[in-house]
Design an enzyme around this catalytic site. Structure first.
Site, PDB file in Angstrom:
ATOM      1  N   ILE A  22       8.784   1.754 -23.253  1.00 43.04           N
ATOM      2  CA  ILE A  22      10.180   1.386 -23.547  1.00 43.04           C
ATOM      3  C   ILE A  22      11.129   1.952 -22.498  1.00 43.04           C
ATOM      4  O   ILE A  22      11.173   3.158 -22.287  1.00 43.04           O
ATOM      5  CB  ILE A  22      10.605   1.911 -24.945  1.00 43.04           C
ATOM      6  CG1 ILE A  22       9.603   1.478 -26.016  1.00 43.04           C
ATOM      7  CG2 ILE A  22      12.005   1.439 -25.285  1.00 43.04           C
ATOM      8  CD1 ILE A  22       9.858   2.108 -27.376  1.00 43.04           C
TER       9      ILE A  22
ATOM     10  N   LYS B  84       9.744  15.328 -26.795  1.00 38.23           N
ATOM     11  CA  LYS B  84      10.508  14.128 -26.450  1.00 38.23           C
ATOM     12  C   LYS B  84      11.981  14.286 -26.855  1.00 38.23           C
ATOM     13  O   LYS B  84      12.885  13.862 -26.125  1.00 38.23           O
ATOM     14  CB  LYS B  84       9.884  12.910 -27.133  1.00 38.23           C
ATOM     15  CG  LYS B  84       8.517  12.576 -26.539  1.00 38.23           C
ATOM     16  CD  LYS B  84       7.741  11.619 -27.412  1.00 38.23           C
ATOM     17  CE  LYS B  84       6.411  11.246 -26.777  1.00 38.23           C
ATOM     18  NZ  LYS B  84       5.550  10.474 -27.679  1.00 38.23           N
TER      19      LYS B  84
ATOM     20  N   VAL C 261      -4.009   6.531 -18.905  1.00 41.28           N
ATOM     21  CA  VAL C 261      -2.857   6.003 -18.174  1.00 41.28           C
ATOM     22  C   VAL C 261      -3.206   5.769 -16.702  1.00 41.28           C
ATOM     23  O   VAL C 261      -2.938   4.699 -16.145  1.00 41.28           O
ATOM     24  CB  VAL C 261      -1.645   6.963 -18.292  1.00 41.28           C
ATOM     25  CG1 VAL C 261      -0.453   6.422 -17.519  1.00 41.28           C
ATOM     26  CG2 VAL C 261      -1.279   7.177 -19.759  1.00 41.28           C
TER      27      VAL C 261
ATOM     28  N   LYS D  83       5.458  14.786 -20.896  1.00 39.69           N
ATOM     29  CA  LYS D  83       6.587  15.233 -21.734  1.00 39.69           C
ATOM     30  C   LYS D  83       6.558  16.737 -21.967  1.00 39.69           C
ATOM     31  O   LYS D  83       7.586  17.400 -21.955  1.00 39.69           O
ATOM     32  CB  LYS D  83       6.580  14.486 -23.074  1.00 39.69           C
ATOM     33  CG  LYS D  83       5.413  14.837 -23.987  1.00 39.69           C
ATOM     34  CD  LYS D  83       4.879  13.674 -24.741  1.00 39.69           C
ATOM     35  CE  LYS D  83       3.692  13.110 -24.000  1.00 39.69           C
ATOM     36  NZ  LYS D  83       2.973  12.058 -24.661  1.00 39.69           N
TER      37      LYS D  83
HETATM   38  N1  LIG Z   1      -2.150   7.955 -23.339  1.00 40.45           N
HETATM   39  C1  LIG Z   1      -0.949   7.546 -23.645  1.00 40.45           C
HETATM   40  O1  LIG Z   1      -0.778   6.578 -24.399  1.00 40.45           O
HETATM   41  C2  LIG Z   1       0.258   8.226 -23.068  1.00 40.45           C
HETATM   42  C3  LIG Z   1       1.545   7.745 -23.370  1.00 40.45           C
HETATM   43  C4  LIG Z   1       2.678   8.349 -22.802  1.00 40.45           C
HETATM   44  C5  LIG Z   1       2.496   9.444 -21.981  1.00 40.45           C
HETATM   45  N2  LIG Z   1       1.232   9.919 -21.737  1.00 40.45           N
HETATM   46  C6  LIG Z   1       1.109  11.077 -20.879  1.00 40.45           C
HETATM   47  O2  LIG Z   1       0.359  10.721 -19.728  1.00 40.45           O
HETATM   48  C7  LIG Z   1      -0.397  11.823 -19.274  1.00 40.45           C
HETATM   49  C8  LIG Z   1      -1.861  11.419 -19.181  1.00 40.45           C
HETATM   50  O3  LIG Z   1      -2.320  11.003 -20.443  1.00 40.45           O
HETATM   51  P1  LIG Z   1      -3.734  10.277 -20.620  1.00 40.45           P
HETATM   52  O4  LIG Z   1      -3.761   9.796 -22.013  1.00 40.45           O
HETATM   53  O5  LIG Z   1      -3.984   9.330 -19.515  1.00 40.45           O
HETATM   54  O6  LIG Z   1      -4.725  11.526 -20.485  1.00 40.45           O
HETATM   55  P2  LIG Z   1      -6.310  11.506 -20.349  1.00 40.45           P
HETATM   56  O7  LIG Z   1      -6.866  10.186 -20.731  1.00 40.45           O
HETATM   57  O8  LIG Z   1      -6.828  12.723 -21.022  1.00 40.45           O
HETATM   58  O9  LIG Z   1      -6.545  11.675 -18.771  1.00 40.45           O
HETATM   59  C9  LIG Z   1      -6.273  12.871 -18.097  1.00 40.45           C
HETATM   60  C10 LIG Z   1      -6.823  12.752 -16.673  1.00 40.45           C
HETATM   61  O10 LIG Z   1      -6.494  13.939 -15.980  1.00 40.45           O
HETATM   62  C11 LIG Z   1      -7.659  14.432 -15.329  1.00 40.45           C
HETATM   63  N3  LIG Z   1      -7.575  15.872 -15.255  1.00 40.45           N
HETATM   64  C12 LIG Z   1      -7.528  16.768 -16.263  1.00 40.45           C
HETATM   65  N4  LIG Z   1      -7.441  18.013 -15.773  1.00 40.45           N
HETATM   66  C13 LIG Z   1      -7.430  17.903 -14.423  1.00 40.45           C
HETATM   67  C14 LIG Z   1      -7.360  18.825 -13.358  1.00 40.45           C
HETATM   68  N5  LIG Z   1      -7.288  20.137 -13.584  1.00 40.45           N
HETATM   69  N6  LIG Z   1      -7.371  18.339 -12.097  1.00 40.45           N
HETATM   70  C15 LIG Z   1      -7.461  17.017 -11.854  1.00 40.45           C
HETATM   71  N7  LIG Z   1      -7.534  16.088 -12.830  1.00 40.45           N
HETATM   72  C16 LIG Z   1      -7.510  16.541 -14.089  1.00 40.45           C
HETATM   73  C17 LIG Z   1      -8.818  13.996 -16.178  1.00 40.45           C
HETATM   74  O11 LIG Z   1      -9.977  13.973 -15.359  1.00 40.45           O
HETATM   75  P3  LIG Z   1     -11.439  13.619 -15.971  1.00 40.45           P
HETATM   76  O12 LIG Z   1     -11.300  12.212 -16.475  1.00 40.45           O
HETATM   77  O13 LIG Z   1     -12.334  13.699 -14.804  1.00 40.45           O
HETATM   78  O14 LIG Z   1     -11.673  14.618 -17.034  1.00 40.45           O
HETATM   79  C18 LIG Z   1      -8.339  12.608 -16.621  1.00 40.45           C
HETATM   80  O15 LIG Z   1      -8.688  11.648 -15.661  1.00 40.45           O
HETATM   81  C19 LIG Z   1      -0.098  12.960 -20.258  1.00 40.45           C
HETATM   82  O16 LIG Z   1       0.955  13.735 -19.773  1.00 40.45           O
HETATM   83  C20 LIG Z   1       0.346  12.225 -21.499  1.00 40.45           C
HETATM   84  O17 LIG Z   1       1.196  12.992 -22.321  1.00 40.45           O
HETATM   85  C21 LIG Z   1       0.122   9.333 -22.249  1.00 40.45           C
END
Ligand SMILES: NC(=O)c1ccc[n+]([C@@H]2O[C@H](COP(=O)([O-])OP(=O)(O)OC[C@H]3O[C@@H](n4cnc5c(N)ncnc54)[C@H](OP(=O)(O)O)[C@@H]3O)[C@@H](O)[C@H]2O)c1
Length: 433
Positions: free
Chosen positions: A136, A205, A17, A105
Site C-alpha cells: 500500500i 509500524k 520479499v 520496520k
Molecule cells: N514477508 C513479508 O510479507 C513482508 C512484508 C513487509 C515487510 N517485510 C520485511 O521484509 C524483510 C524481509 O522479510 P522476508 O519475509 O523476505 O524474510 P525471509 O523470508 O526470512 O528472508 C530473509 C533473507 O535474509 C537472509 N539473511 C538472513 N540473515 C542474513 C545475514 N546475516 N546475512 C545475509 N543474509 C541474511 C536470508 O538468507 P537465507 O535464505 O540464506 O537464510 C533470507 O534470504 C523484513 O524486514 C520484513 O519485516 C516482509
C-alpha cells in the site's frame, strides 16, 4: 532512451520479499530502465545459506554482506529483517554515500534517527515504503503528498495475521486459541506468532507512521502495545450485538492538552469500531489505514499488507525513486522531526469504553455501578441490562475517558459484591466521543 550509466544495486537477503524483488528486476528491466533513464544492474545478493537458493542467479550470491555493501554499488536494498546485521550494514552503506531501500520496520522503529543522520551526512537517500502495510502506498503520501497539510489522526489495521484471526473469530464464533491454530495451519500465522499477536509488529509500524505524520521522533518503545491474545469470543459477540467489529488498531493521534499544548498519542490495542466505519469491512489478511488531515479530510489506504510480490512492488517503487534521484542528481525527502511533540503516556489517552458485566439480578445494581463511574468522573453514554434466570448482564458504554480513570473505575467495580464478573472491557474507536 536509456543512455544513463547503470545504477548498480546490491541486495541483502533473498527470502520471501527478496526473491520477488530479484524476479521483478529481471522481468521488468526494460520498463524500469525507461522509467529511470538508466538501466538497473543487480550486482550481488547476500544470503546466509547459498545452497538454499537454487533458483537465484548463482553468480550473484555471496555470504559476505559487508564486502557486497563496500563494493562499487549505488544502492543497497535490505530485505534481511531484524536489527543486526541489517543496522550495521545500512549505516556503512549510508556513510559511504550509497542510498538505501529497506523493508525493515523493526530497524526503522528503533534506529530510524541514526539512519537518517547517516544519510544526511553523506547526502544519500533512505526509502522504506515496504516497511509499513506492504504494497500500500502510504509512507510516500504521508511524507510527500500530505506534506502541506496538518495530519490529526492515522488509524489503521497494519497487521494481516491478527486481522485474519479476528475476522475468523468473528465469522465462526470460535475462541482465540483455536483460531490461531487454524491460522498457523493455513499459513496465515508464523511458527512463532509472538511479533504479530502481541502487537510488536504493529507497534513498530505505528512508530513509523506517527513519526512521519507528526514530524516528531517516535520509537517503538514510545508506543503503548496490547495484542489480541486476551480477545475472547464473548468480546466479539458483545461487539456484534452492538453492530460493532473488533479490530487490532494502530492509532496515532495529535492531541491538545488543557493548557493548549500539543502532544502525540500512539498506541496499538484491540478496539470495537462501528460496522459502518471504513476499517470495519477490512477483512482477512488485508491492511488499511485511515488518515484524517485538516485540509484533505478523511483518506483511506487499502490493499495487501504483506506477501512477497506485494511487498516487492513497494521496494521496486522506492528503488525507482532512488535511481531517478541519482540520475537527476537530487535527493528524496530528509527526516522531518522539527515539531518535537511530546508523546503522551497511555494513562492520559482518551477513548470511549465498552464494559460488559455479569451482575446479580436485583434492584439497585445499576445505581451502585453508576455511582462508581460518577466517582471517577467517567461519564456513561449508554447502558443495556438484560435479566437472566439467576443473574443479569449489564453493558455500559462510556463517553471518552482517560485510560487511567477507566482502569480505576473497573478495578472498583470488580470489587462490588453485586458484580459477579467483569466479562469484557474494550475500547471503542471511530465514533464521536
Ligand atoms: N514477508 C513479508 O510479507 C513482508 C512484508 C513487509 C515487510 N517485510 C520485511 O521484509 C524483510 C524481509 O522479510 P522476508 O519475509 O523476505 O524474510 P525471509 O523470508 O526470512 O528472508 C530473509 C533473507 O535474509 C537472509 N539473511 C538472513 N540473515 C542474513 C545475514 N546475516 N546475512 C545475509 N543474509 C541474511 C536470508 O538468507 P537465507 O535464505 O540464506 O537464510 C533470507 O534470504 C523484513 O524486514 C520484513 O519485516 C516482509
Amino acid at each position: 532512451m536509456t543512455t544513463g550509466k547503470p545504477i548498480k544495486v546490491a541486495m541483502l537477503g533473498c527470502g520471501t520479499v527478496g526473491t520477488e524483488v530479484a524476479r521483478l528486476l529481471r522481468e521488468q528491466r526494460h520498463d524500469l530502465a525507461a522509467r529511470i533513464g538508466a538501466p538497473v544492474e543487480l550486482t550481488g545478493i547476500a544470503v546466509r545459506r547459498p545452497n538454499k537458493h537454487r533458483d537465484a542467479p548463482q553468480e550473484l550470491l555471496t555470504t559476505d554482506s559487508a564486502a557486497l555493501v563496500e563494493s562499487d554499488v549505488d544502492v543497497v536494498v535490505e530485505v534481511i529483517g531484524g536489527i543486526e546485521p541489517a543496522r550495521g550494514l545500512l549505516l556503512s552503506a549510508l556513510r559511504a554515500g550509497k542510498s538505501v531501500v529497506t523493508a525493515n520496520k523493526a530497524l526503522l522503529a528503533e534506529h530510524g534517527p541514526e539512519l537518517y543522520a547517516a544519510a544526511d551526512a553523506s547526502g544519500a537517500d533512505i526509502y522504506f515504503e515496504a516497511a509499513v502495510a506492504g504494497a500500500i502506498p502510504l509512507l510516500r503520501p504521508l511524507r510527500e503528498s500530505l506534506a502541506g497539510d496538518r495530519i490529526t489522526r492515522v488509524m489503521g489495521i497494519v497487521n494481516g495475521t491478527t486481522n485474519y484471526i479476528l475476522s475468523a473469530m468473528s465469522a465462526t464464533g470460535s475462541g482465540y486459541g483455536e483460531t490461531l491454530e487454524e491460522a498457523s495451519r493455513l499459513g496465515y500465522a508464523e511458527a512463532d506468532p509472538t511479533a504479530d499477536v502481541d502487537g510488536f509488529d504493529a507497534a513498530s509500524k505505528a512508530a513509523i507512521l506517527a513519526s512521519l505524520a507528526f514530524h516528531t521522533r517516535v520509537t517503538a518503545s514510545d508506543v503503548h502495545r496490547e495484542g489480541i491474545a486476551s480477545v475472547t469470543a464473548a468480546d466479539i459477540a458483545a461487539a456484534t450485538v452492538l453492530n460493532r467489529t473488533v479490530k487490532l488498531l494502530a492509532i496515532c493521534e495529535r492531541v491538545t492538552g488543557q493548557d493548549g499544548a500539543e502532544a502525540v498519542s500512539v498506541r496499538v490495542h484491540p478496539a470495537m469500531i462501528p460496522d459502518g466505519h471504513p476499517l470495519a469491512s477490512v477483512g482477512g489478511a488485508f491492511n488499511a489505514v485511515f488518515v484524517e488531515a485538516d485540509a484533505a479530510g478523511q483518506l483511506m489506504f487499502y490493499g495487501q499488507g504483506a506477501g512477497g510480490a506485494p511487498t516487492a512492488s513497494a521496494v521496486l517503487g522506492d528503488l525507482v525513486a532512488v535511481a531517478r534521484n541519482k540520475v537527476a542528481g537530487g535527493r528524496g525527502p530528509r527526516e522531518s522531526a522539527y515539531a518535537e511533540l511530546p508523546v503522551r503516556p497511555m494513562g492520559q489517552a482518551s477513548t470511549r469504553y465498552h464494559i460488559s458485566l455479569d451482575v446479580a439480578d436485583r434492584a439497585g445494581v445499576l445505581s451502585q455501578v453508576a455511582a462508581v463511574f460518577a466517582e471517577h468522573d467517567v461519564s456513561i453514554a449508554a447502558v443495556r441490562q438484560e435479566g437472566r434466570p439467576t443473574d443479569a448482564s449489564l453493558v455500559v458504554i462510556t463517553h471518552a475517558a482517560t485510560d487511567a480513570a477507566l482502569r480505576s473505575t473497573v478495578d472498583k467495580i470488580a470489587g462490588l459484591p453485586v458484580v459477579r464478573e467483569v466479562v469484557s472491557v474494550m475500547r471503542v474507536e471511530g465514533e464521536e466521543s
